[in-house]
Design an enzyme around this catalytic site. Structure first.
Site, short mmCIF file in Angstrom:
data_model
loop_
_atom_site.label_atom_id
_atom_site.label_comp_id
_atom_site.label_asym_id
_atom_site.label_seq_id
_atom_site.Cartn_x
_atom_site.Cartn_y
_atom_site.Cartn_z
N GLU A 62 17.39 -44.85 -64.26
CA GLU A 62 17.36 -45.03 -65.81
C GLU A 62 16.47 -46.27 -66.53
O GLU A 62 16.42 -47.14 -66.78
CB GLU A 62 18.61 -45.58 -65.90
CG GLU A 62 19.99 -44.09 -66.23
CD GLU A 62 18.84 -43.02 -66.60
OE1 GLU A 62 18.17 -42.90 -67.13
OE2 GLU A 62 20.11 -42.47 -66.45
N HIS A 80 24.44 -49.88 -68.05
CA HIS A 80 25.11 -48.75 -68.74
C HIS A 80 25.78 -48.54 -67.32
O HIS A 80 25.74 -48.61 -66.40
CB HIS A 80 23.56 -47.62 -67.72
CG HIS A 80 24.28 -46.74 -67.96
ND1 HIS A 80 24.12 -45.65 -69.03
CD2 HIS A 80 23.26 -45.21 -66.81
CE1 HIS A 80 24.32 -44.55 -67.96
NE2 HIS A 80 24.17 -43.89 -67.19
N HIS A 82 29.15 -45.01 -66.40
CA HIS A 82 29.68 -43.48 -66.92
C HIS A 82 31.15 -43.70 -67.35
O HIS A 82 32.15 -43.98 -66.23
CB HIS A 82 29.91 -42.72 -65.61
CG HIS A 82 27.79 -42.19 -65.70
ND1 HIS A 82 27.71 -41.72 -63.81
CD2 HIS A 82 27.00 -42.78 -65.78
CE1 HIS A 82 26.57 -41.59 -64.27
NE2 HIS A 82 26.03 -42.26 -65.51
N TYR A 101 38.64 -53.69 -86.83
CA TYR A 101 37.71 -54.47 -86.58
C TYR A 101 36.82 -54.67 -85.52
O TYR A 101 35.46 -54.95 -85.84
CB TYR A 101 37.66 -55.24 -87.45
CG TYR A 101 38.81 -56.96 -87.20
CD1 TYR A 101 37.88 -58.33 -86.28
CD2 TYR A 101 40.04 -56.20 -86.74
CE1 TYR A 101 38.57 -58.46 -85.75
CE2 TYR A 101 40.64 -57.63 -86.07
CZ TYR A 101 40.27 -58.90 -85.51
OH TYR A 101 40.72 -60.10 -85.34
N HIS A 142 27.95 -37.92 -70.91
CA HIS A 142 26.52 -38.81 -69.71
C HIS A 142 27.64 -40.61 -69.35
O HIS A 142 27.94 -40.22 -68.42
CB HIS A 142 25.46 -38.66 -69.55
CG HIS A 142 24.49 -39.50 -68.61
ND1 HIS A 142 23.12 -39.63 -68.66
CD2 HIS A 142 24.87 -40.17 -67.98
CE1 HIS A 142 23.10 -40.73 -67.67
NE2 HIS A 142 23.75 -41.69 -67.46
N TYR A 197 32.60 -66.54 -86.79
CA TYR A 197 32.80 -65.26 -84.78
C TYR A 197 31.47 -64.82 -84.71
O TYR A 197 30.88 -64.49 -86.06
CB TYR A 197 34.01 -64.88 -86.08
CG TYR A 197 34.01 -63.78 -85.30
CD1 TYR A 197 36.09 -63.66 -84.53
CD2 TYR A 197 33.97 -62.37 -84.75
CE1 TYR A 197 35.97 -63.17 -83.34
CE2 TYR A 197 34.51 -61.41 -84.22
CZ TYR A 197 35.83 -62.06 -83.23
OH TYR A 197 36.10 -61.04 -82.36
ZN LIG Z 1 24.16 -42.38 -65.44
#
Ligand SMILES: [Zn+2]
Length: 203
Positions: A62, A80, A82, A101, A142, A197
């Site tokens: 990726e 990333h 799953h 929020y 995905h 914040y």
């Molecule tokens: Zn993936």
């Protein structure tokens, strides 16, 4: 950090990758790394031209998706996974509405981008587009991608997204979930600014 993601159940086996912006490109996990057992040698550095600057292993498949996320100069790290609740949301909705929020830290409502094959230019493009206005995106069938100013920030965003997805799924199982109105979201952003914040993207 990889091990922490595995321990939290956000990554199973080799299904996930993380990267951090460095001087000469990005440091990214190699392909096929088992997160629960990740070590420093499992990370390689890849330049903008996609050449390996440091390391011996092939970078994550990726890679293009990660580079697409770094088009935003404020992004210092990309995660990333799953993550199961995010995937479940992608099966029943084309967006995660702003149900809490705290989601405003991620950009409010989170887009679910249509399915594209892993590692494909299409997936990199749709993900990069979605991340230009938010710190998180859900990839249909995905997983999820989150960004942050550093790795700890990006990992925290992954955990926050998964938590919000879980809340949404519970609410959907019980009825039709309500969402925060644009006015309510604006009030939260105004209060956050007033109190200092941390916010990256206003809703
Ligand atoms: Zn993936």
């Amino acid at each position: 950090m990889c091990r922490a993601l595995a321990a939290d159940g956000l990554v199973k086996g080799t299904a996930g990758n993380v990267s951090v912006r460095v001087d000469d490109g990005i440091a990214i996990t190699a392909t096929g790394v088992v997160f629960a057992e990740a070590v420093a040698d499992d990370v390689v550095i890849v330049g903008e031209d996609r050449h390996l600057v440091l390391g011996h292993l092939a970078p994550s498949s990726e890679l293009d998706l990660h580079f697409a996320a770094y088009a935003d100069d404020a992004v210092g790290a990309v995660v990333h996974t799953h993550a199961p609740a995010a995937i479940a949301v992608s099966l029943v909705s084309d967006r995660l509405p702003c149900v809490h929020y705290q989601q405003l830290t991620l950009g409010g409502e989170i887009e679910v981008v249509p399915f594209s094959v892993f590692g494909s230019p299409e997936l990199a493009e749709t993900t990069g587009d979605a991340l230009s206005s938010a710190n998180a995106v859900i990839l249909a069938h995905h997983g999820a991608v989150t960004t942050g100013r550093d790795l700890a920030d990006a990992v925290a965003h992954t955990a926050l997204l998964e938590w919000a997805c879980d809340i949404y799924l519970r609410a959907r199982a019980a009825g039709d979930p309500a969402e925060l109105s644009p006015e309510q979201q604006a009030d939260v952003v105004a209060a956050a600014v007033a109190t200092g914040y941390g916010q990256k993207h206003e809703a």
